[in-house]
Enzyme design. Structure first.
Site, PDB file in Angstrom:
ATOM      1  N   ALA A  42      -1.960   3.750   2.425  1.00  0.00           N
ATOM      2  CA  ALA A  42      -0.634   3.359   1.833  1.00  0.00           C
ATOM      3  C   ALA A  42       0.012   4.551   1.508  1.00  0.00           C
ATOM      4  CB  ALA A  42      -0.597   2.291   0.620  1.00  0.00           C
ATOM      5  N   THR A  43      -0.440   5.577   1.004  1.00  0.00           N
ATOM      6  CA  THR A  43       0.273   6.745   0.541  1.00  0.00           C
ATOM      7  C   THR A  43       0.988   7.229   2.162  1.00  0.00           C
ATOM      8  OG1 THR A  43      -1.299   7.132  -1.143  1.00  0.00           O
ATOM      9  CG2 THR A  43      -0.023   9.351   0.009  1.00  0.00           C
TER      10      THR A  43
ATOM     11  N   GLN B 254       0.100  -3.529  -4.326  1.00  0.00           N
ATOM     12  CA  GLN B 254      -0.610  -4.462  -5.399  1.00  0.00           C
ATOM     13  C   GLN B 254      -0.184  -5.829  -5.244  1.00  0.00           C
ATOM     14  OE1 GLN B 254      -2.903  -3.582  -7.112  1.00  0.00           O
ATOM     15  NE2 GLN B 254      -2.799  -1.105  -7.073  1.00  0.00           N
TER      16      GLN B 254
ATOM     17  N   HIS C 163      -7.941  -1.064   1.016  1.00  0.00           N
ATOM     18  CA  HIS C 163      -8.809  -0.990   0.138  1.00  0.00           C
ATOM     19  C   HIS C 163      -8.605  -1.759  -1.058  1.00  0.00           C
ATOM     20  CE1 HIS C 163      -7.982   2.581  -2.729  1.00  0.00           C
ATOM     21  NE2 HIS C 163      -7.068   2.643  -1.608  1.00  0.00           N
TER      22      HIS C 163
ATOM     23  N   THR D  46      -6.026   8.950  17.130  1.00  0.00           N
ATOM     24  CA  THR D  46      -6.864   7.968  17.840  1.00  0.00           C
ATOM     25  C   THR D  46      -7.483   6.878  16.485  1.00  0.00           C
ATOM     26  OG1 THR D  46      -7.741   9.656  19.153  1.00  0.00           O
ATOM     27  CG2 THR D  46      -9.274   7.809  18.553  1.00  0.00           C
TER      28      THR D  46
ATOM     29  N   CYS E 203      -4.508   7.362  -9.925  1.00  0.00           N
ATOM     30  CA  CYS E 203      -3.741   8.586  -9.256  1.00  0.00           C
ATOM     31  C   CYS E 203      -3.346   9.248 -10.494  1.00  0.00           C
ATOM     32  CB  CYS E 203      -2.724   8.365  -8.203  1.00  0.00           C
ATOM     33  SG  CYS E 203      -3.462   7.495  -6.912  1.00  0.00           S
TER      34      CYS E 203
END
Ligand code: PLP
Length: 371
Positions: free
Chosen positions: A68-69, A175, A197, A233, A315
């Site tokens: 998502a970053t 979230q 994740h 890929t 983070c």
């Protein structure tokens, strides 16, 4: 271990062994044209369909990314088409959104941060004060990773469209995805970031929803995978795990149970004179300020007793500053005394009762020692 840091990551669910087996035995490059490779390509397309269905999107609107970053970086870097315009971003974005906004600022874009209400939701008066005819991009996080507060994205999007229909609207849905009942069409956003994740998928796989009709340039160029929009890929194991996890999460996420666990913990902690940050309606995340303690020490003590919790986002835990808690009015001392507990599908009431007992004992011990 009682794992109560589910907003930072979750344990991989389902038959990961089977997925890794497919990735090892059917290792063919999905872009190759022989039959074995086409089978892999079909599996990827089925996975895309699964994620799209769960989001209420068309399969052509889902673009897999590395996380998502990356999705957030892509949304900001390429979703802002008029670099001479301004962008308005909520003060509660995850670091990947905030730093993307700051990167645009360093390139000369007029970046405006919209303030938060005390409960962690976006201050809509401030948001709409900052939006004008030159605004070309707005980003408002769906569910805060710090406080669990949910923003009413559908209503915010409607209002933005009535002010200026040309604005590209992004929301970070990491979230919120699968924890609330919504459909991406109802939200009305142009861009929406999600991550595997956080819902039981493997790490290193995310997606960006790009509404049909919105053309944004690729962030990563090369062989033209992902309909030419995101080269590289494909992460076959990651993508298959994402779809499997999403299906499993949707079937197993018991919202009432999550609310019950959160309520129980709050009721047990309140007599210890703690402060709950965020909105009453927050669900899977519980941000608590505990006067008279250092959260970092408490986190270590709890970990020694087998209870794993967070300190605000994983983070931001590297720096003692917490932008979001500060934006809702916490001072430095309160931030240093704040913990983040986040519930997941693997937790049950028995665990919560045990963890709460340990938490209460450790808080009292720590307060005694710090006196
Ligand atoms: N956005 C939010 C709200 C998050 O909570 C996170 C992870 O903590 C991310 C983005 C980044 O996700 P990823 O780990 O997939 O890069």
């Amino acid at each position: 271990m009682i794992f109560l840091d589910n907003a930072s990551t979750t344990s991989p669910c389902g038959d990961i062994g089977k997925i890794l087996d497919i990735a090892c035995r059917s290792y063919y490059n999905p872009s190759a044209l022989y039959g074995e490779a086409l089978k892999v390509k079909n599996m990827l397309e089925d996975a895309r369909k699964e994620i799209a269905n769960l989001l209420g999107a068309d399969k052509s609107e889902i673009y897999f990314t590395s996380c998502a970053t990356e999705s957030n970086n892509w949304a900001y870097e390429k979703g802002i088409k008029n670099k001479k315009g301004n962008i308005v971003v909520s003060a509660s974005e995850h670091a990947s959104g905030y730093e993307s906004a700051m990167a645009q600022k360093s390139k000369g874009v007029d970046v405006r941060f919209a303030a938060l209400n005390k409960d962690g939701s976006i201050d809509e008066d401030d948001l709409f004060d900052k939006i004008d005819e030159n605004t070309c991009f707005v980003s408002v996080i769906h569910c805060s990773n710090e406080t669990g507060t949910l923003n009413d994205i559908a209503s915010i999007v409607k209002k933005i469209r009535s002010v200026n229909p040309k604005i590209v609207i992004h929301s970070d849905g990491v979230q919120a995805f699968l924890k609330y009942d919504y459909n991406i069409k109802e939200l009305g956003v142009d861009l929406y970031s999600i991550s595997a994740h956080k819902i039981g998928g493997l790490k290193g796989i995310g997606a960006l929803f790009i509404k049909k009709g919105l053309n944004i340039a690729p962030l990563i160029v090369g062989g033209g995978q992902e309909f030419g929009a995101r080269s590289g890929t494909e992460n076959v194991a990651g993508i298959l795990s994402f779809a499997q996890a999403a299906k499993h999460f949707k079937q197993n996420y018991d919202r009432d149970m999550i609310i019950k666990m959160r309520k129980y913990m709050i009721s047990e902690l309140m007599p210890l004179n703690v402060k709950i940050n965020g909105n009453q309606k927050a669900e899977s995340i519980l941000s608590v300020t505990i006067p008279g303690i250092k959260a970092e020490i408490l986190q270590h003590m709890l970990s020694d007793k087998g209870v794993l919790i967070g300190l605000g986002s994983a983070c931001s835990s590297r720096s003692r500053n917490n932008r979001v808690l500060s934006a809702i009015g916490l001072d430095q001392k309160e931030i240093e005394g704040s913990i983040r507990i986040s519930f997941g599908i693997e937790n049950d009431m028995k665990q919560i009762i045990a963890a709460t007992d340990i938490l209460k004992t450790e808080i009292n011990d720590l307060r005694g020692n710090m006196r």
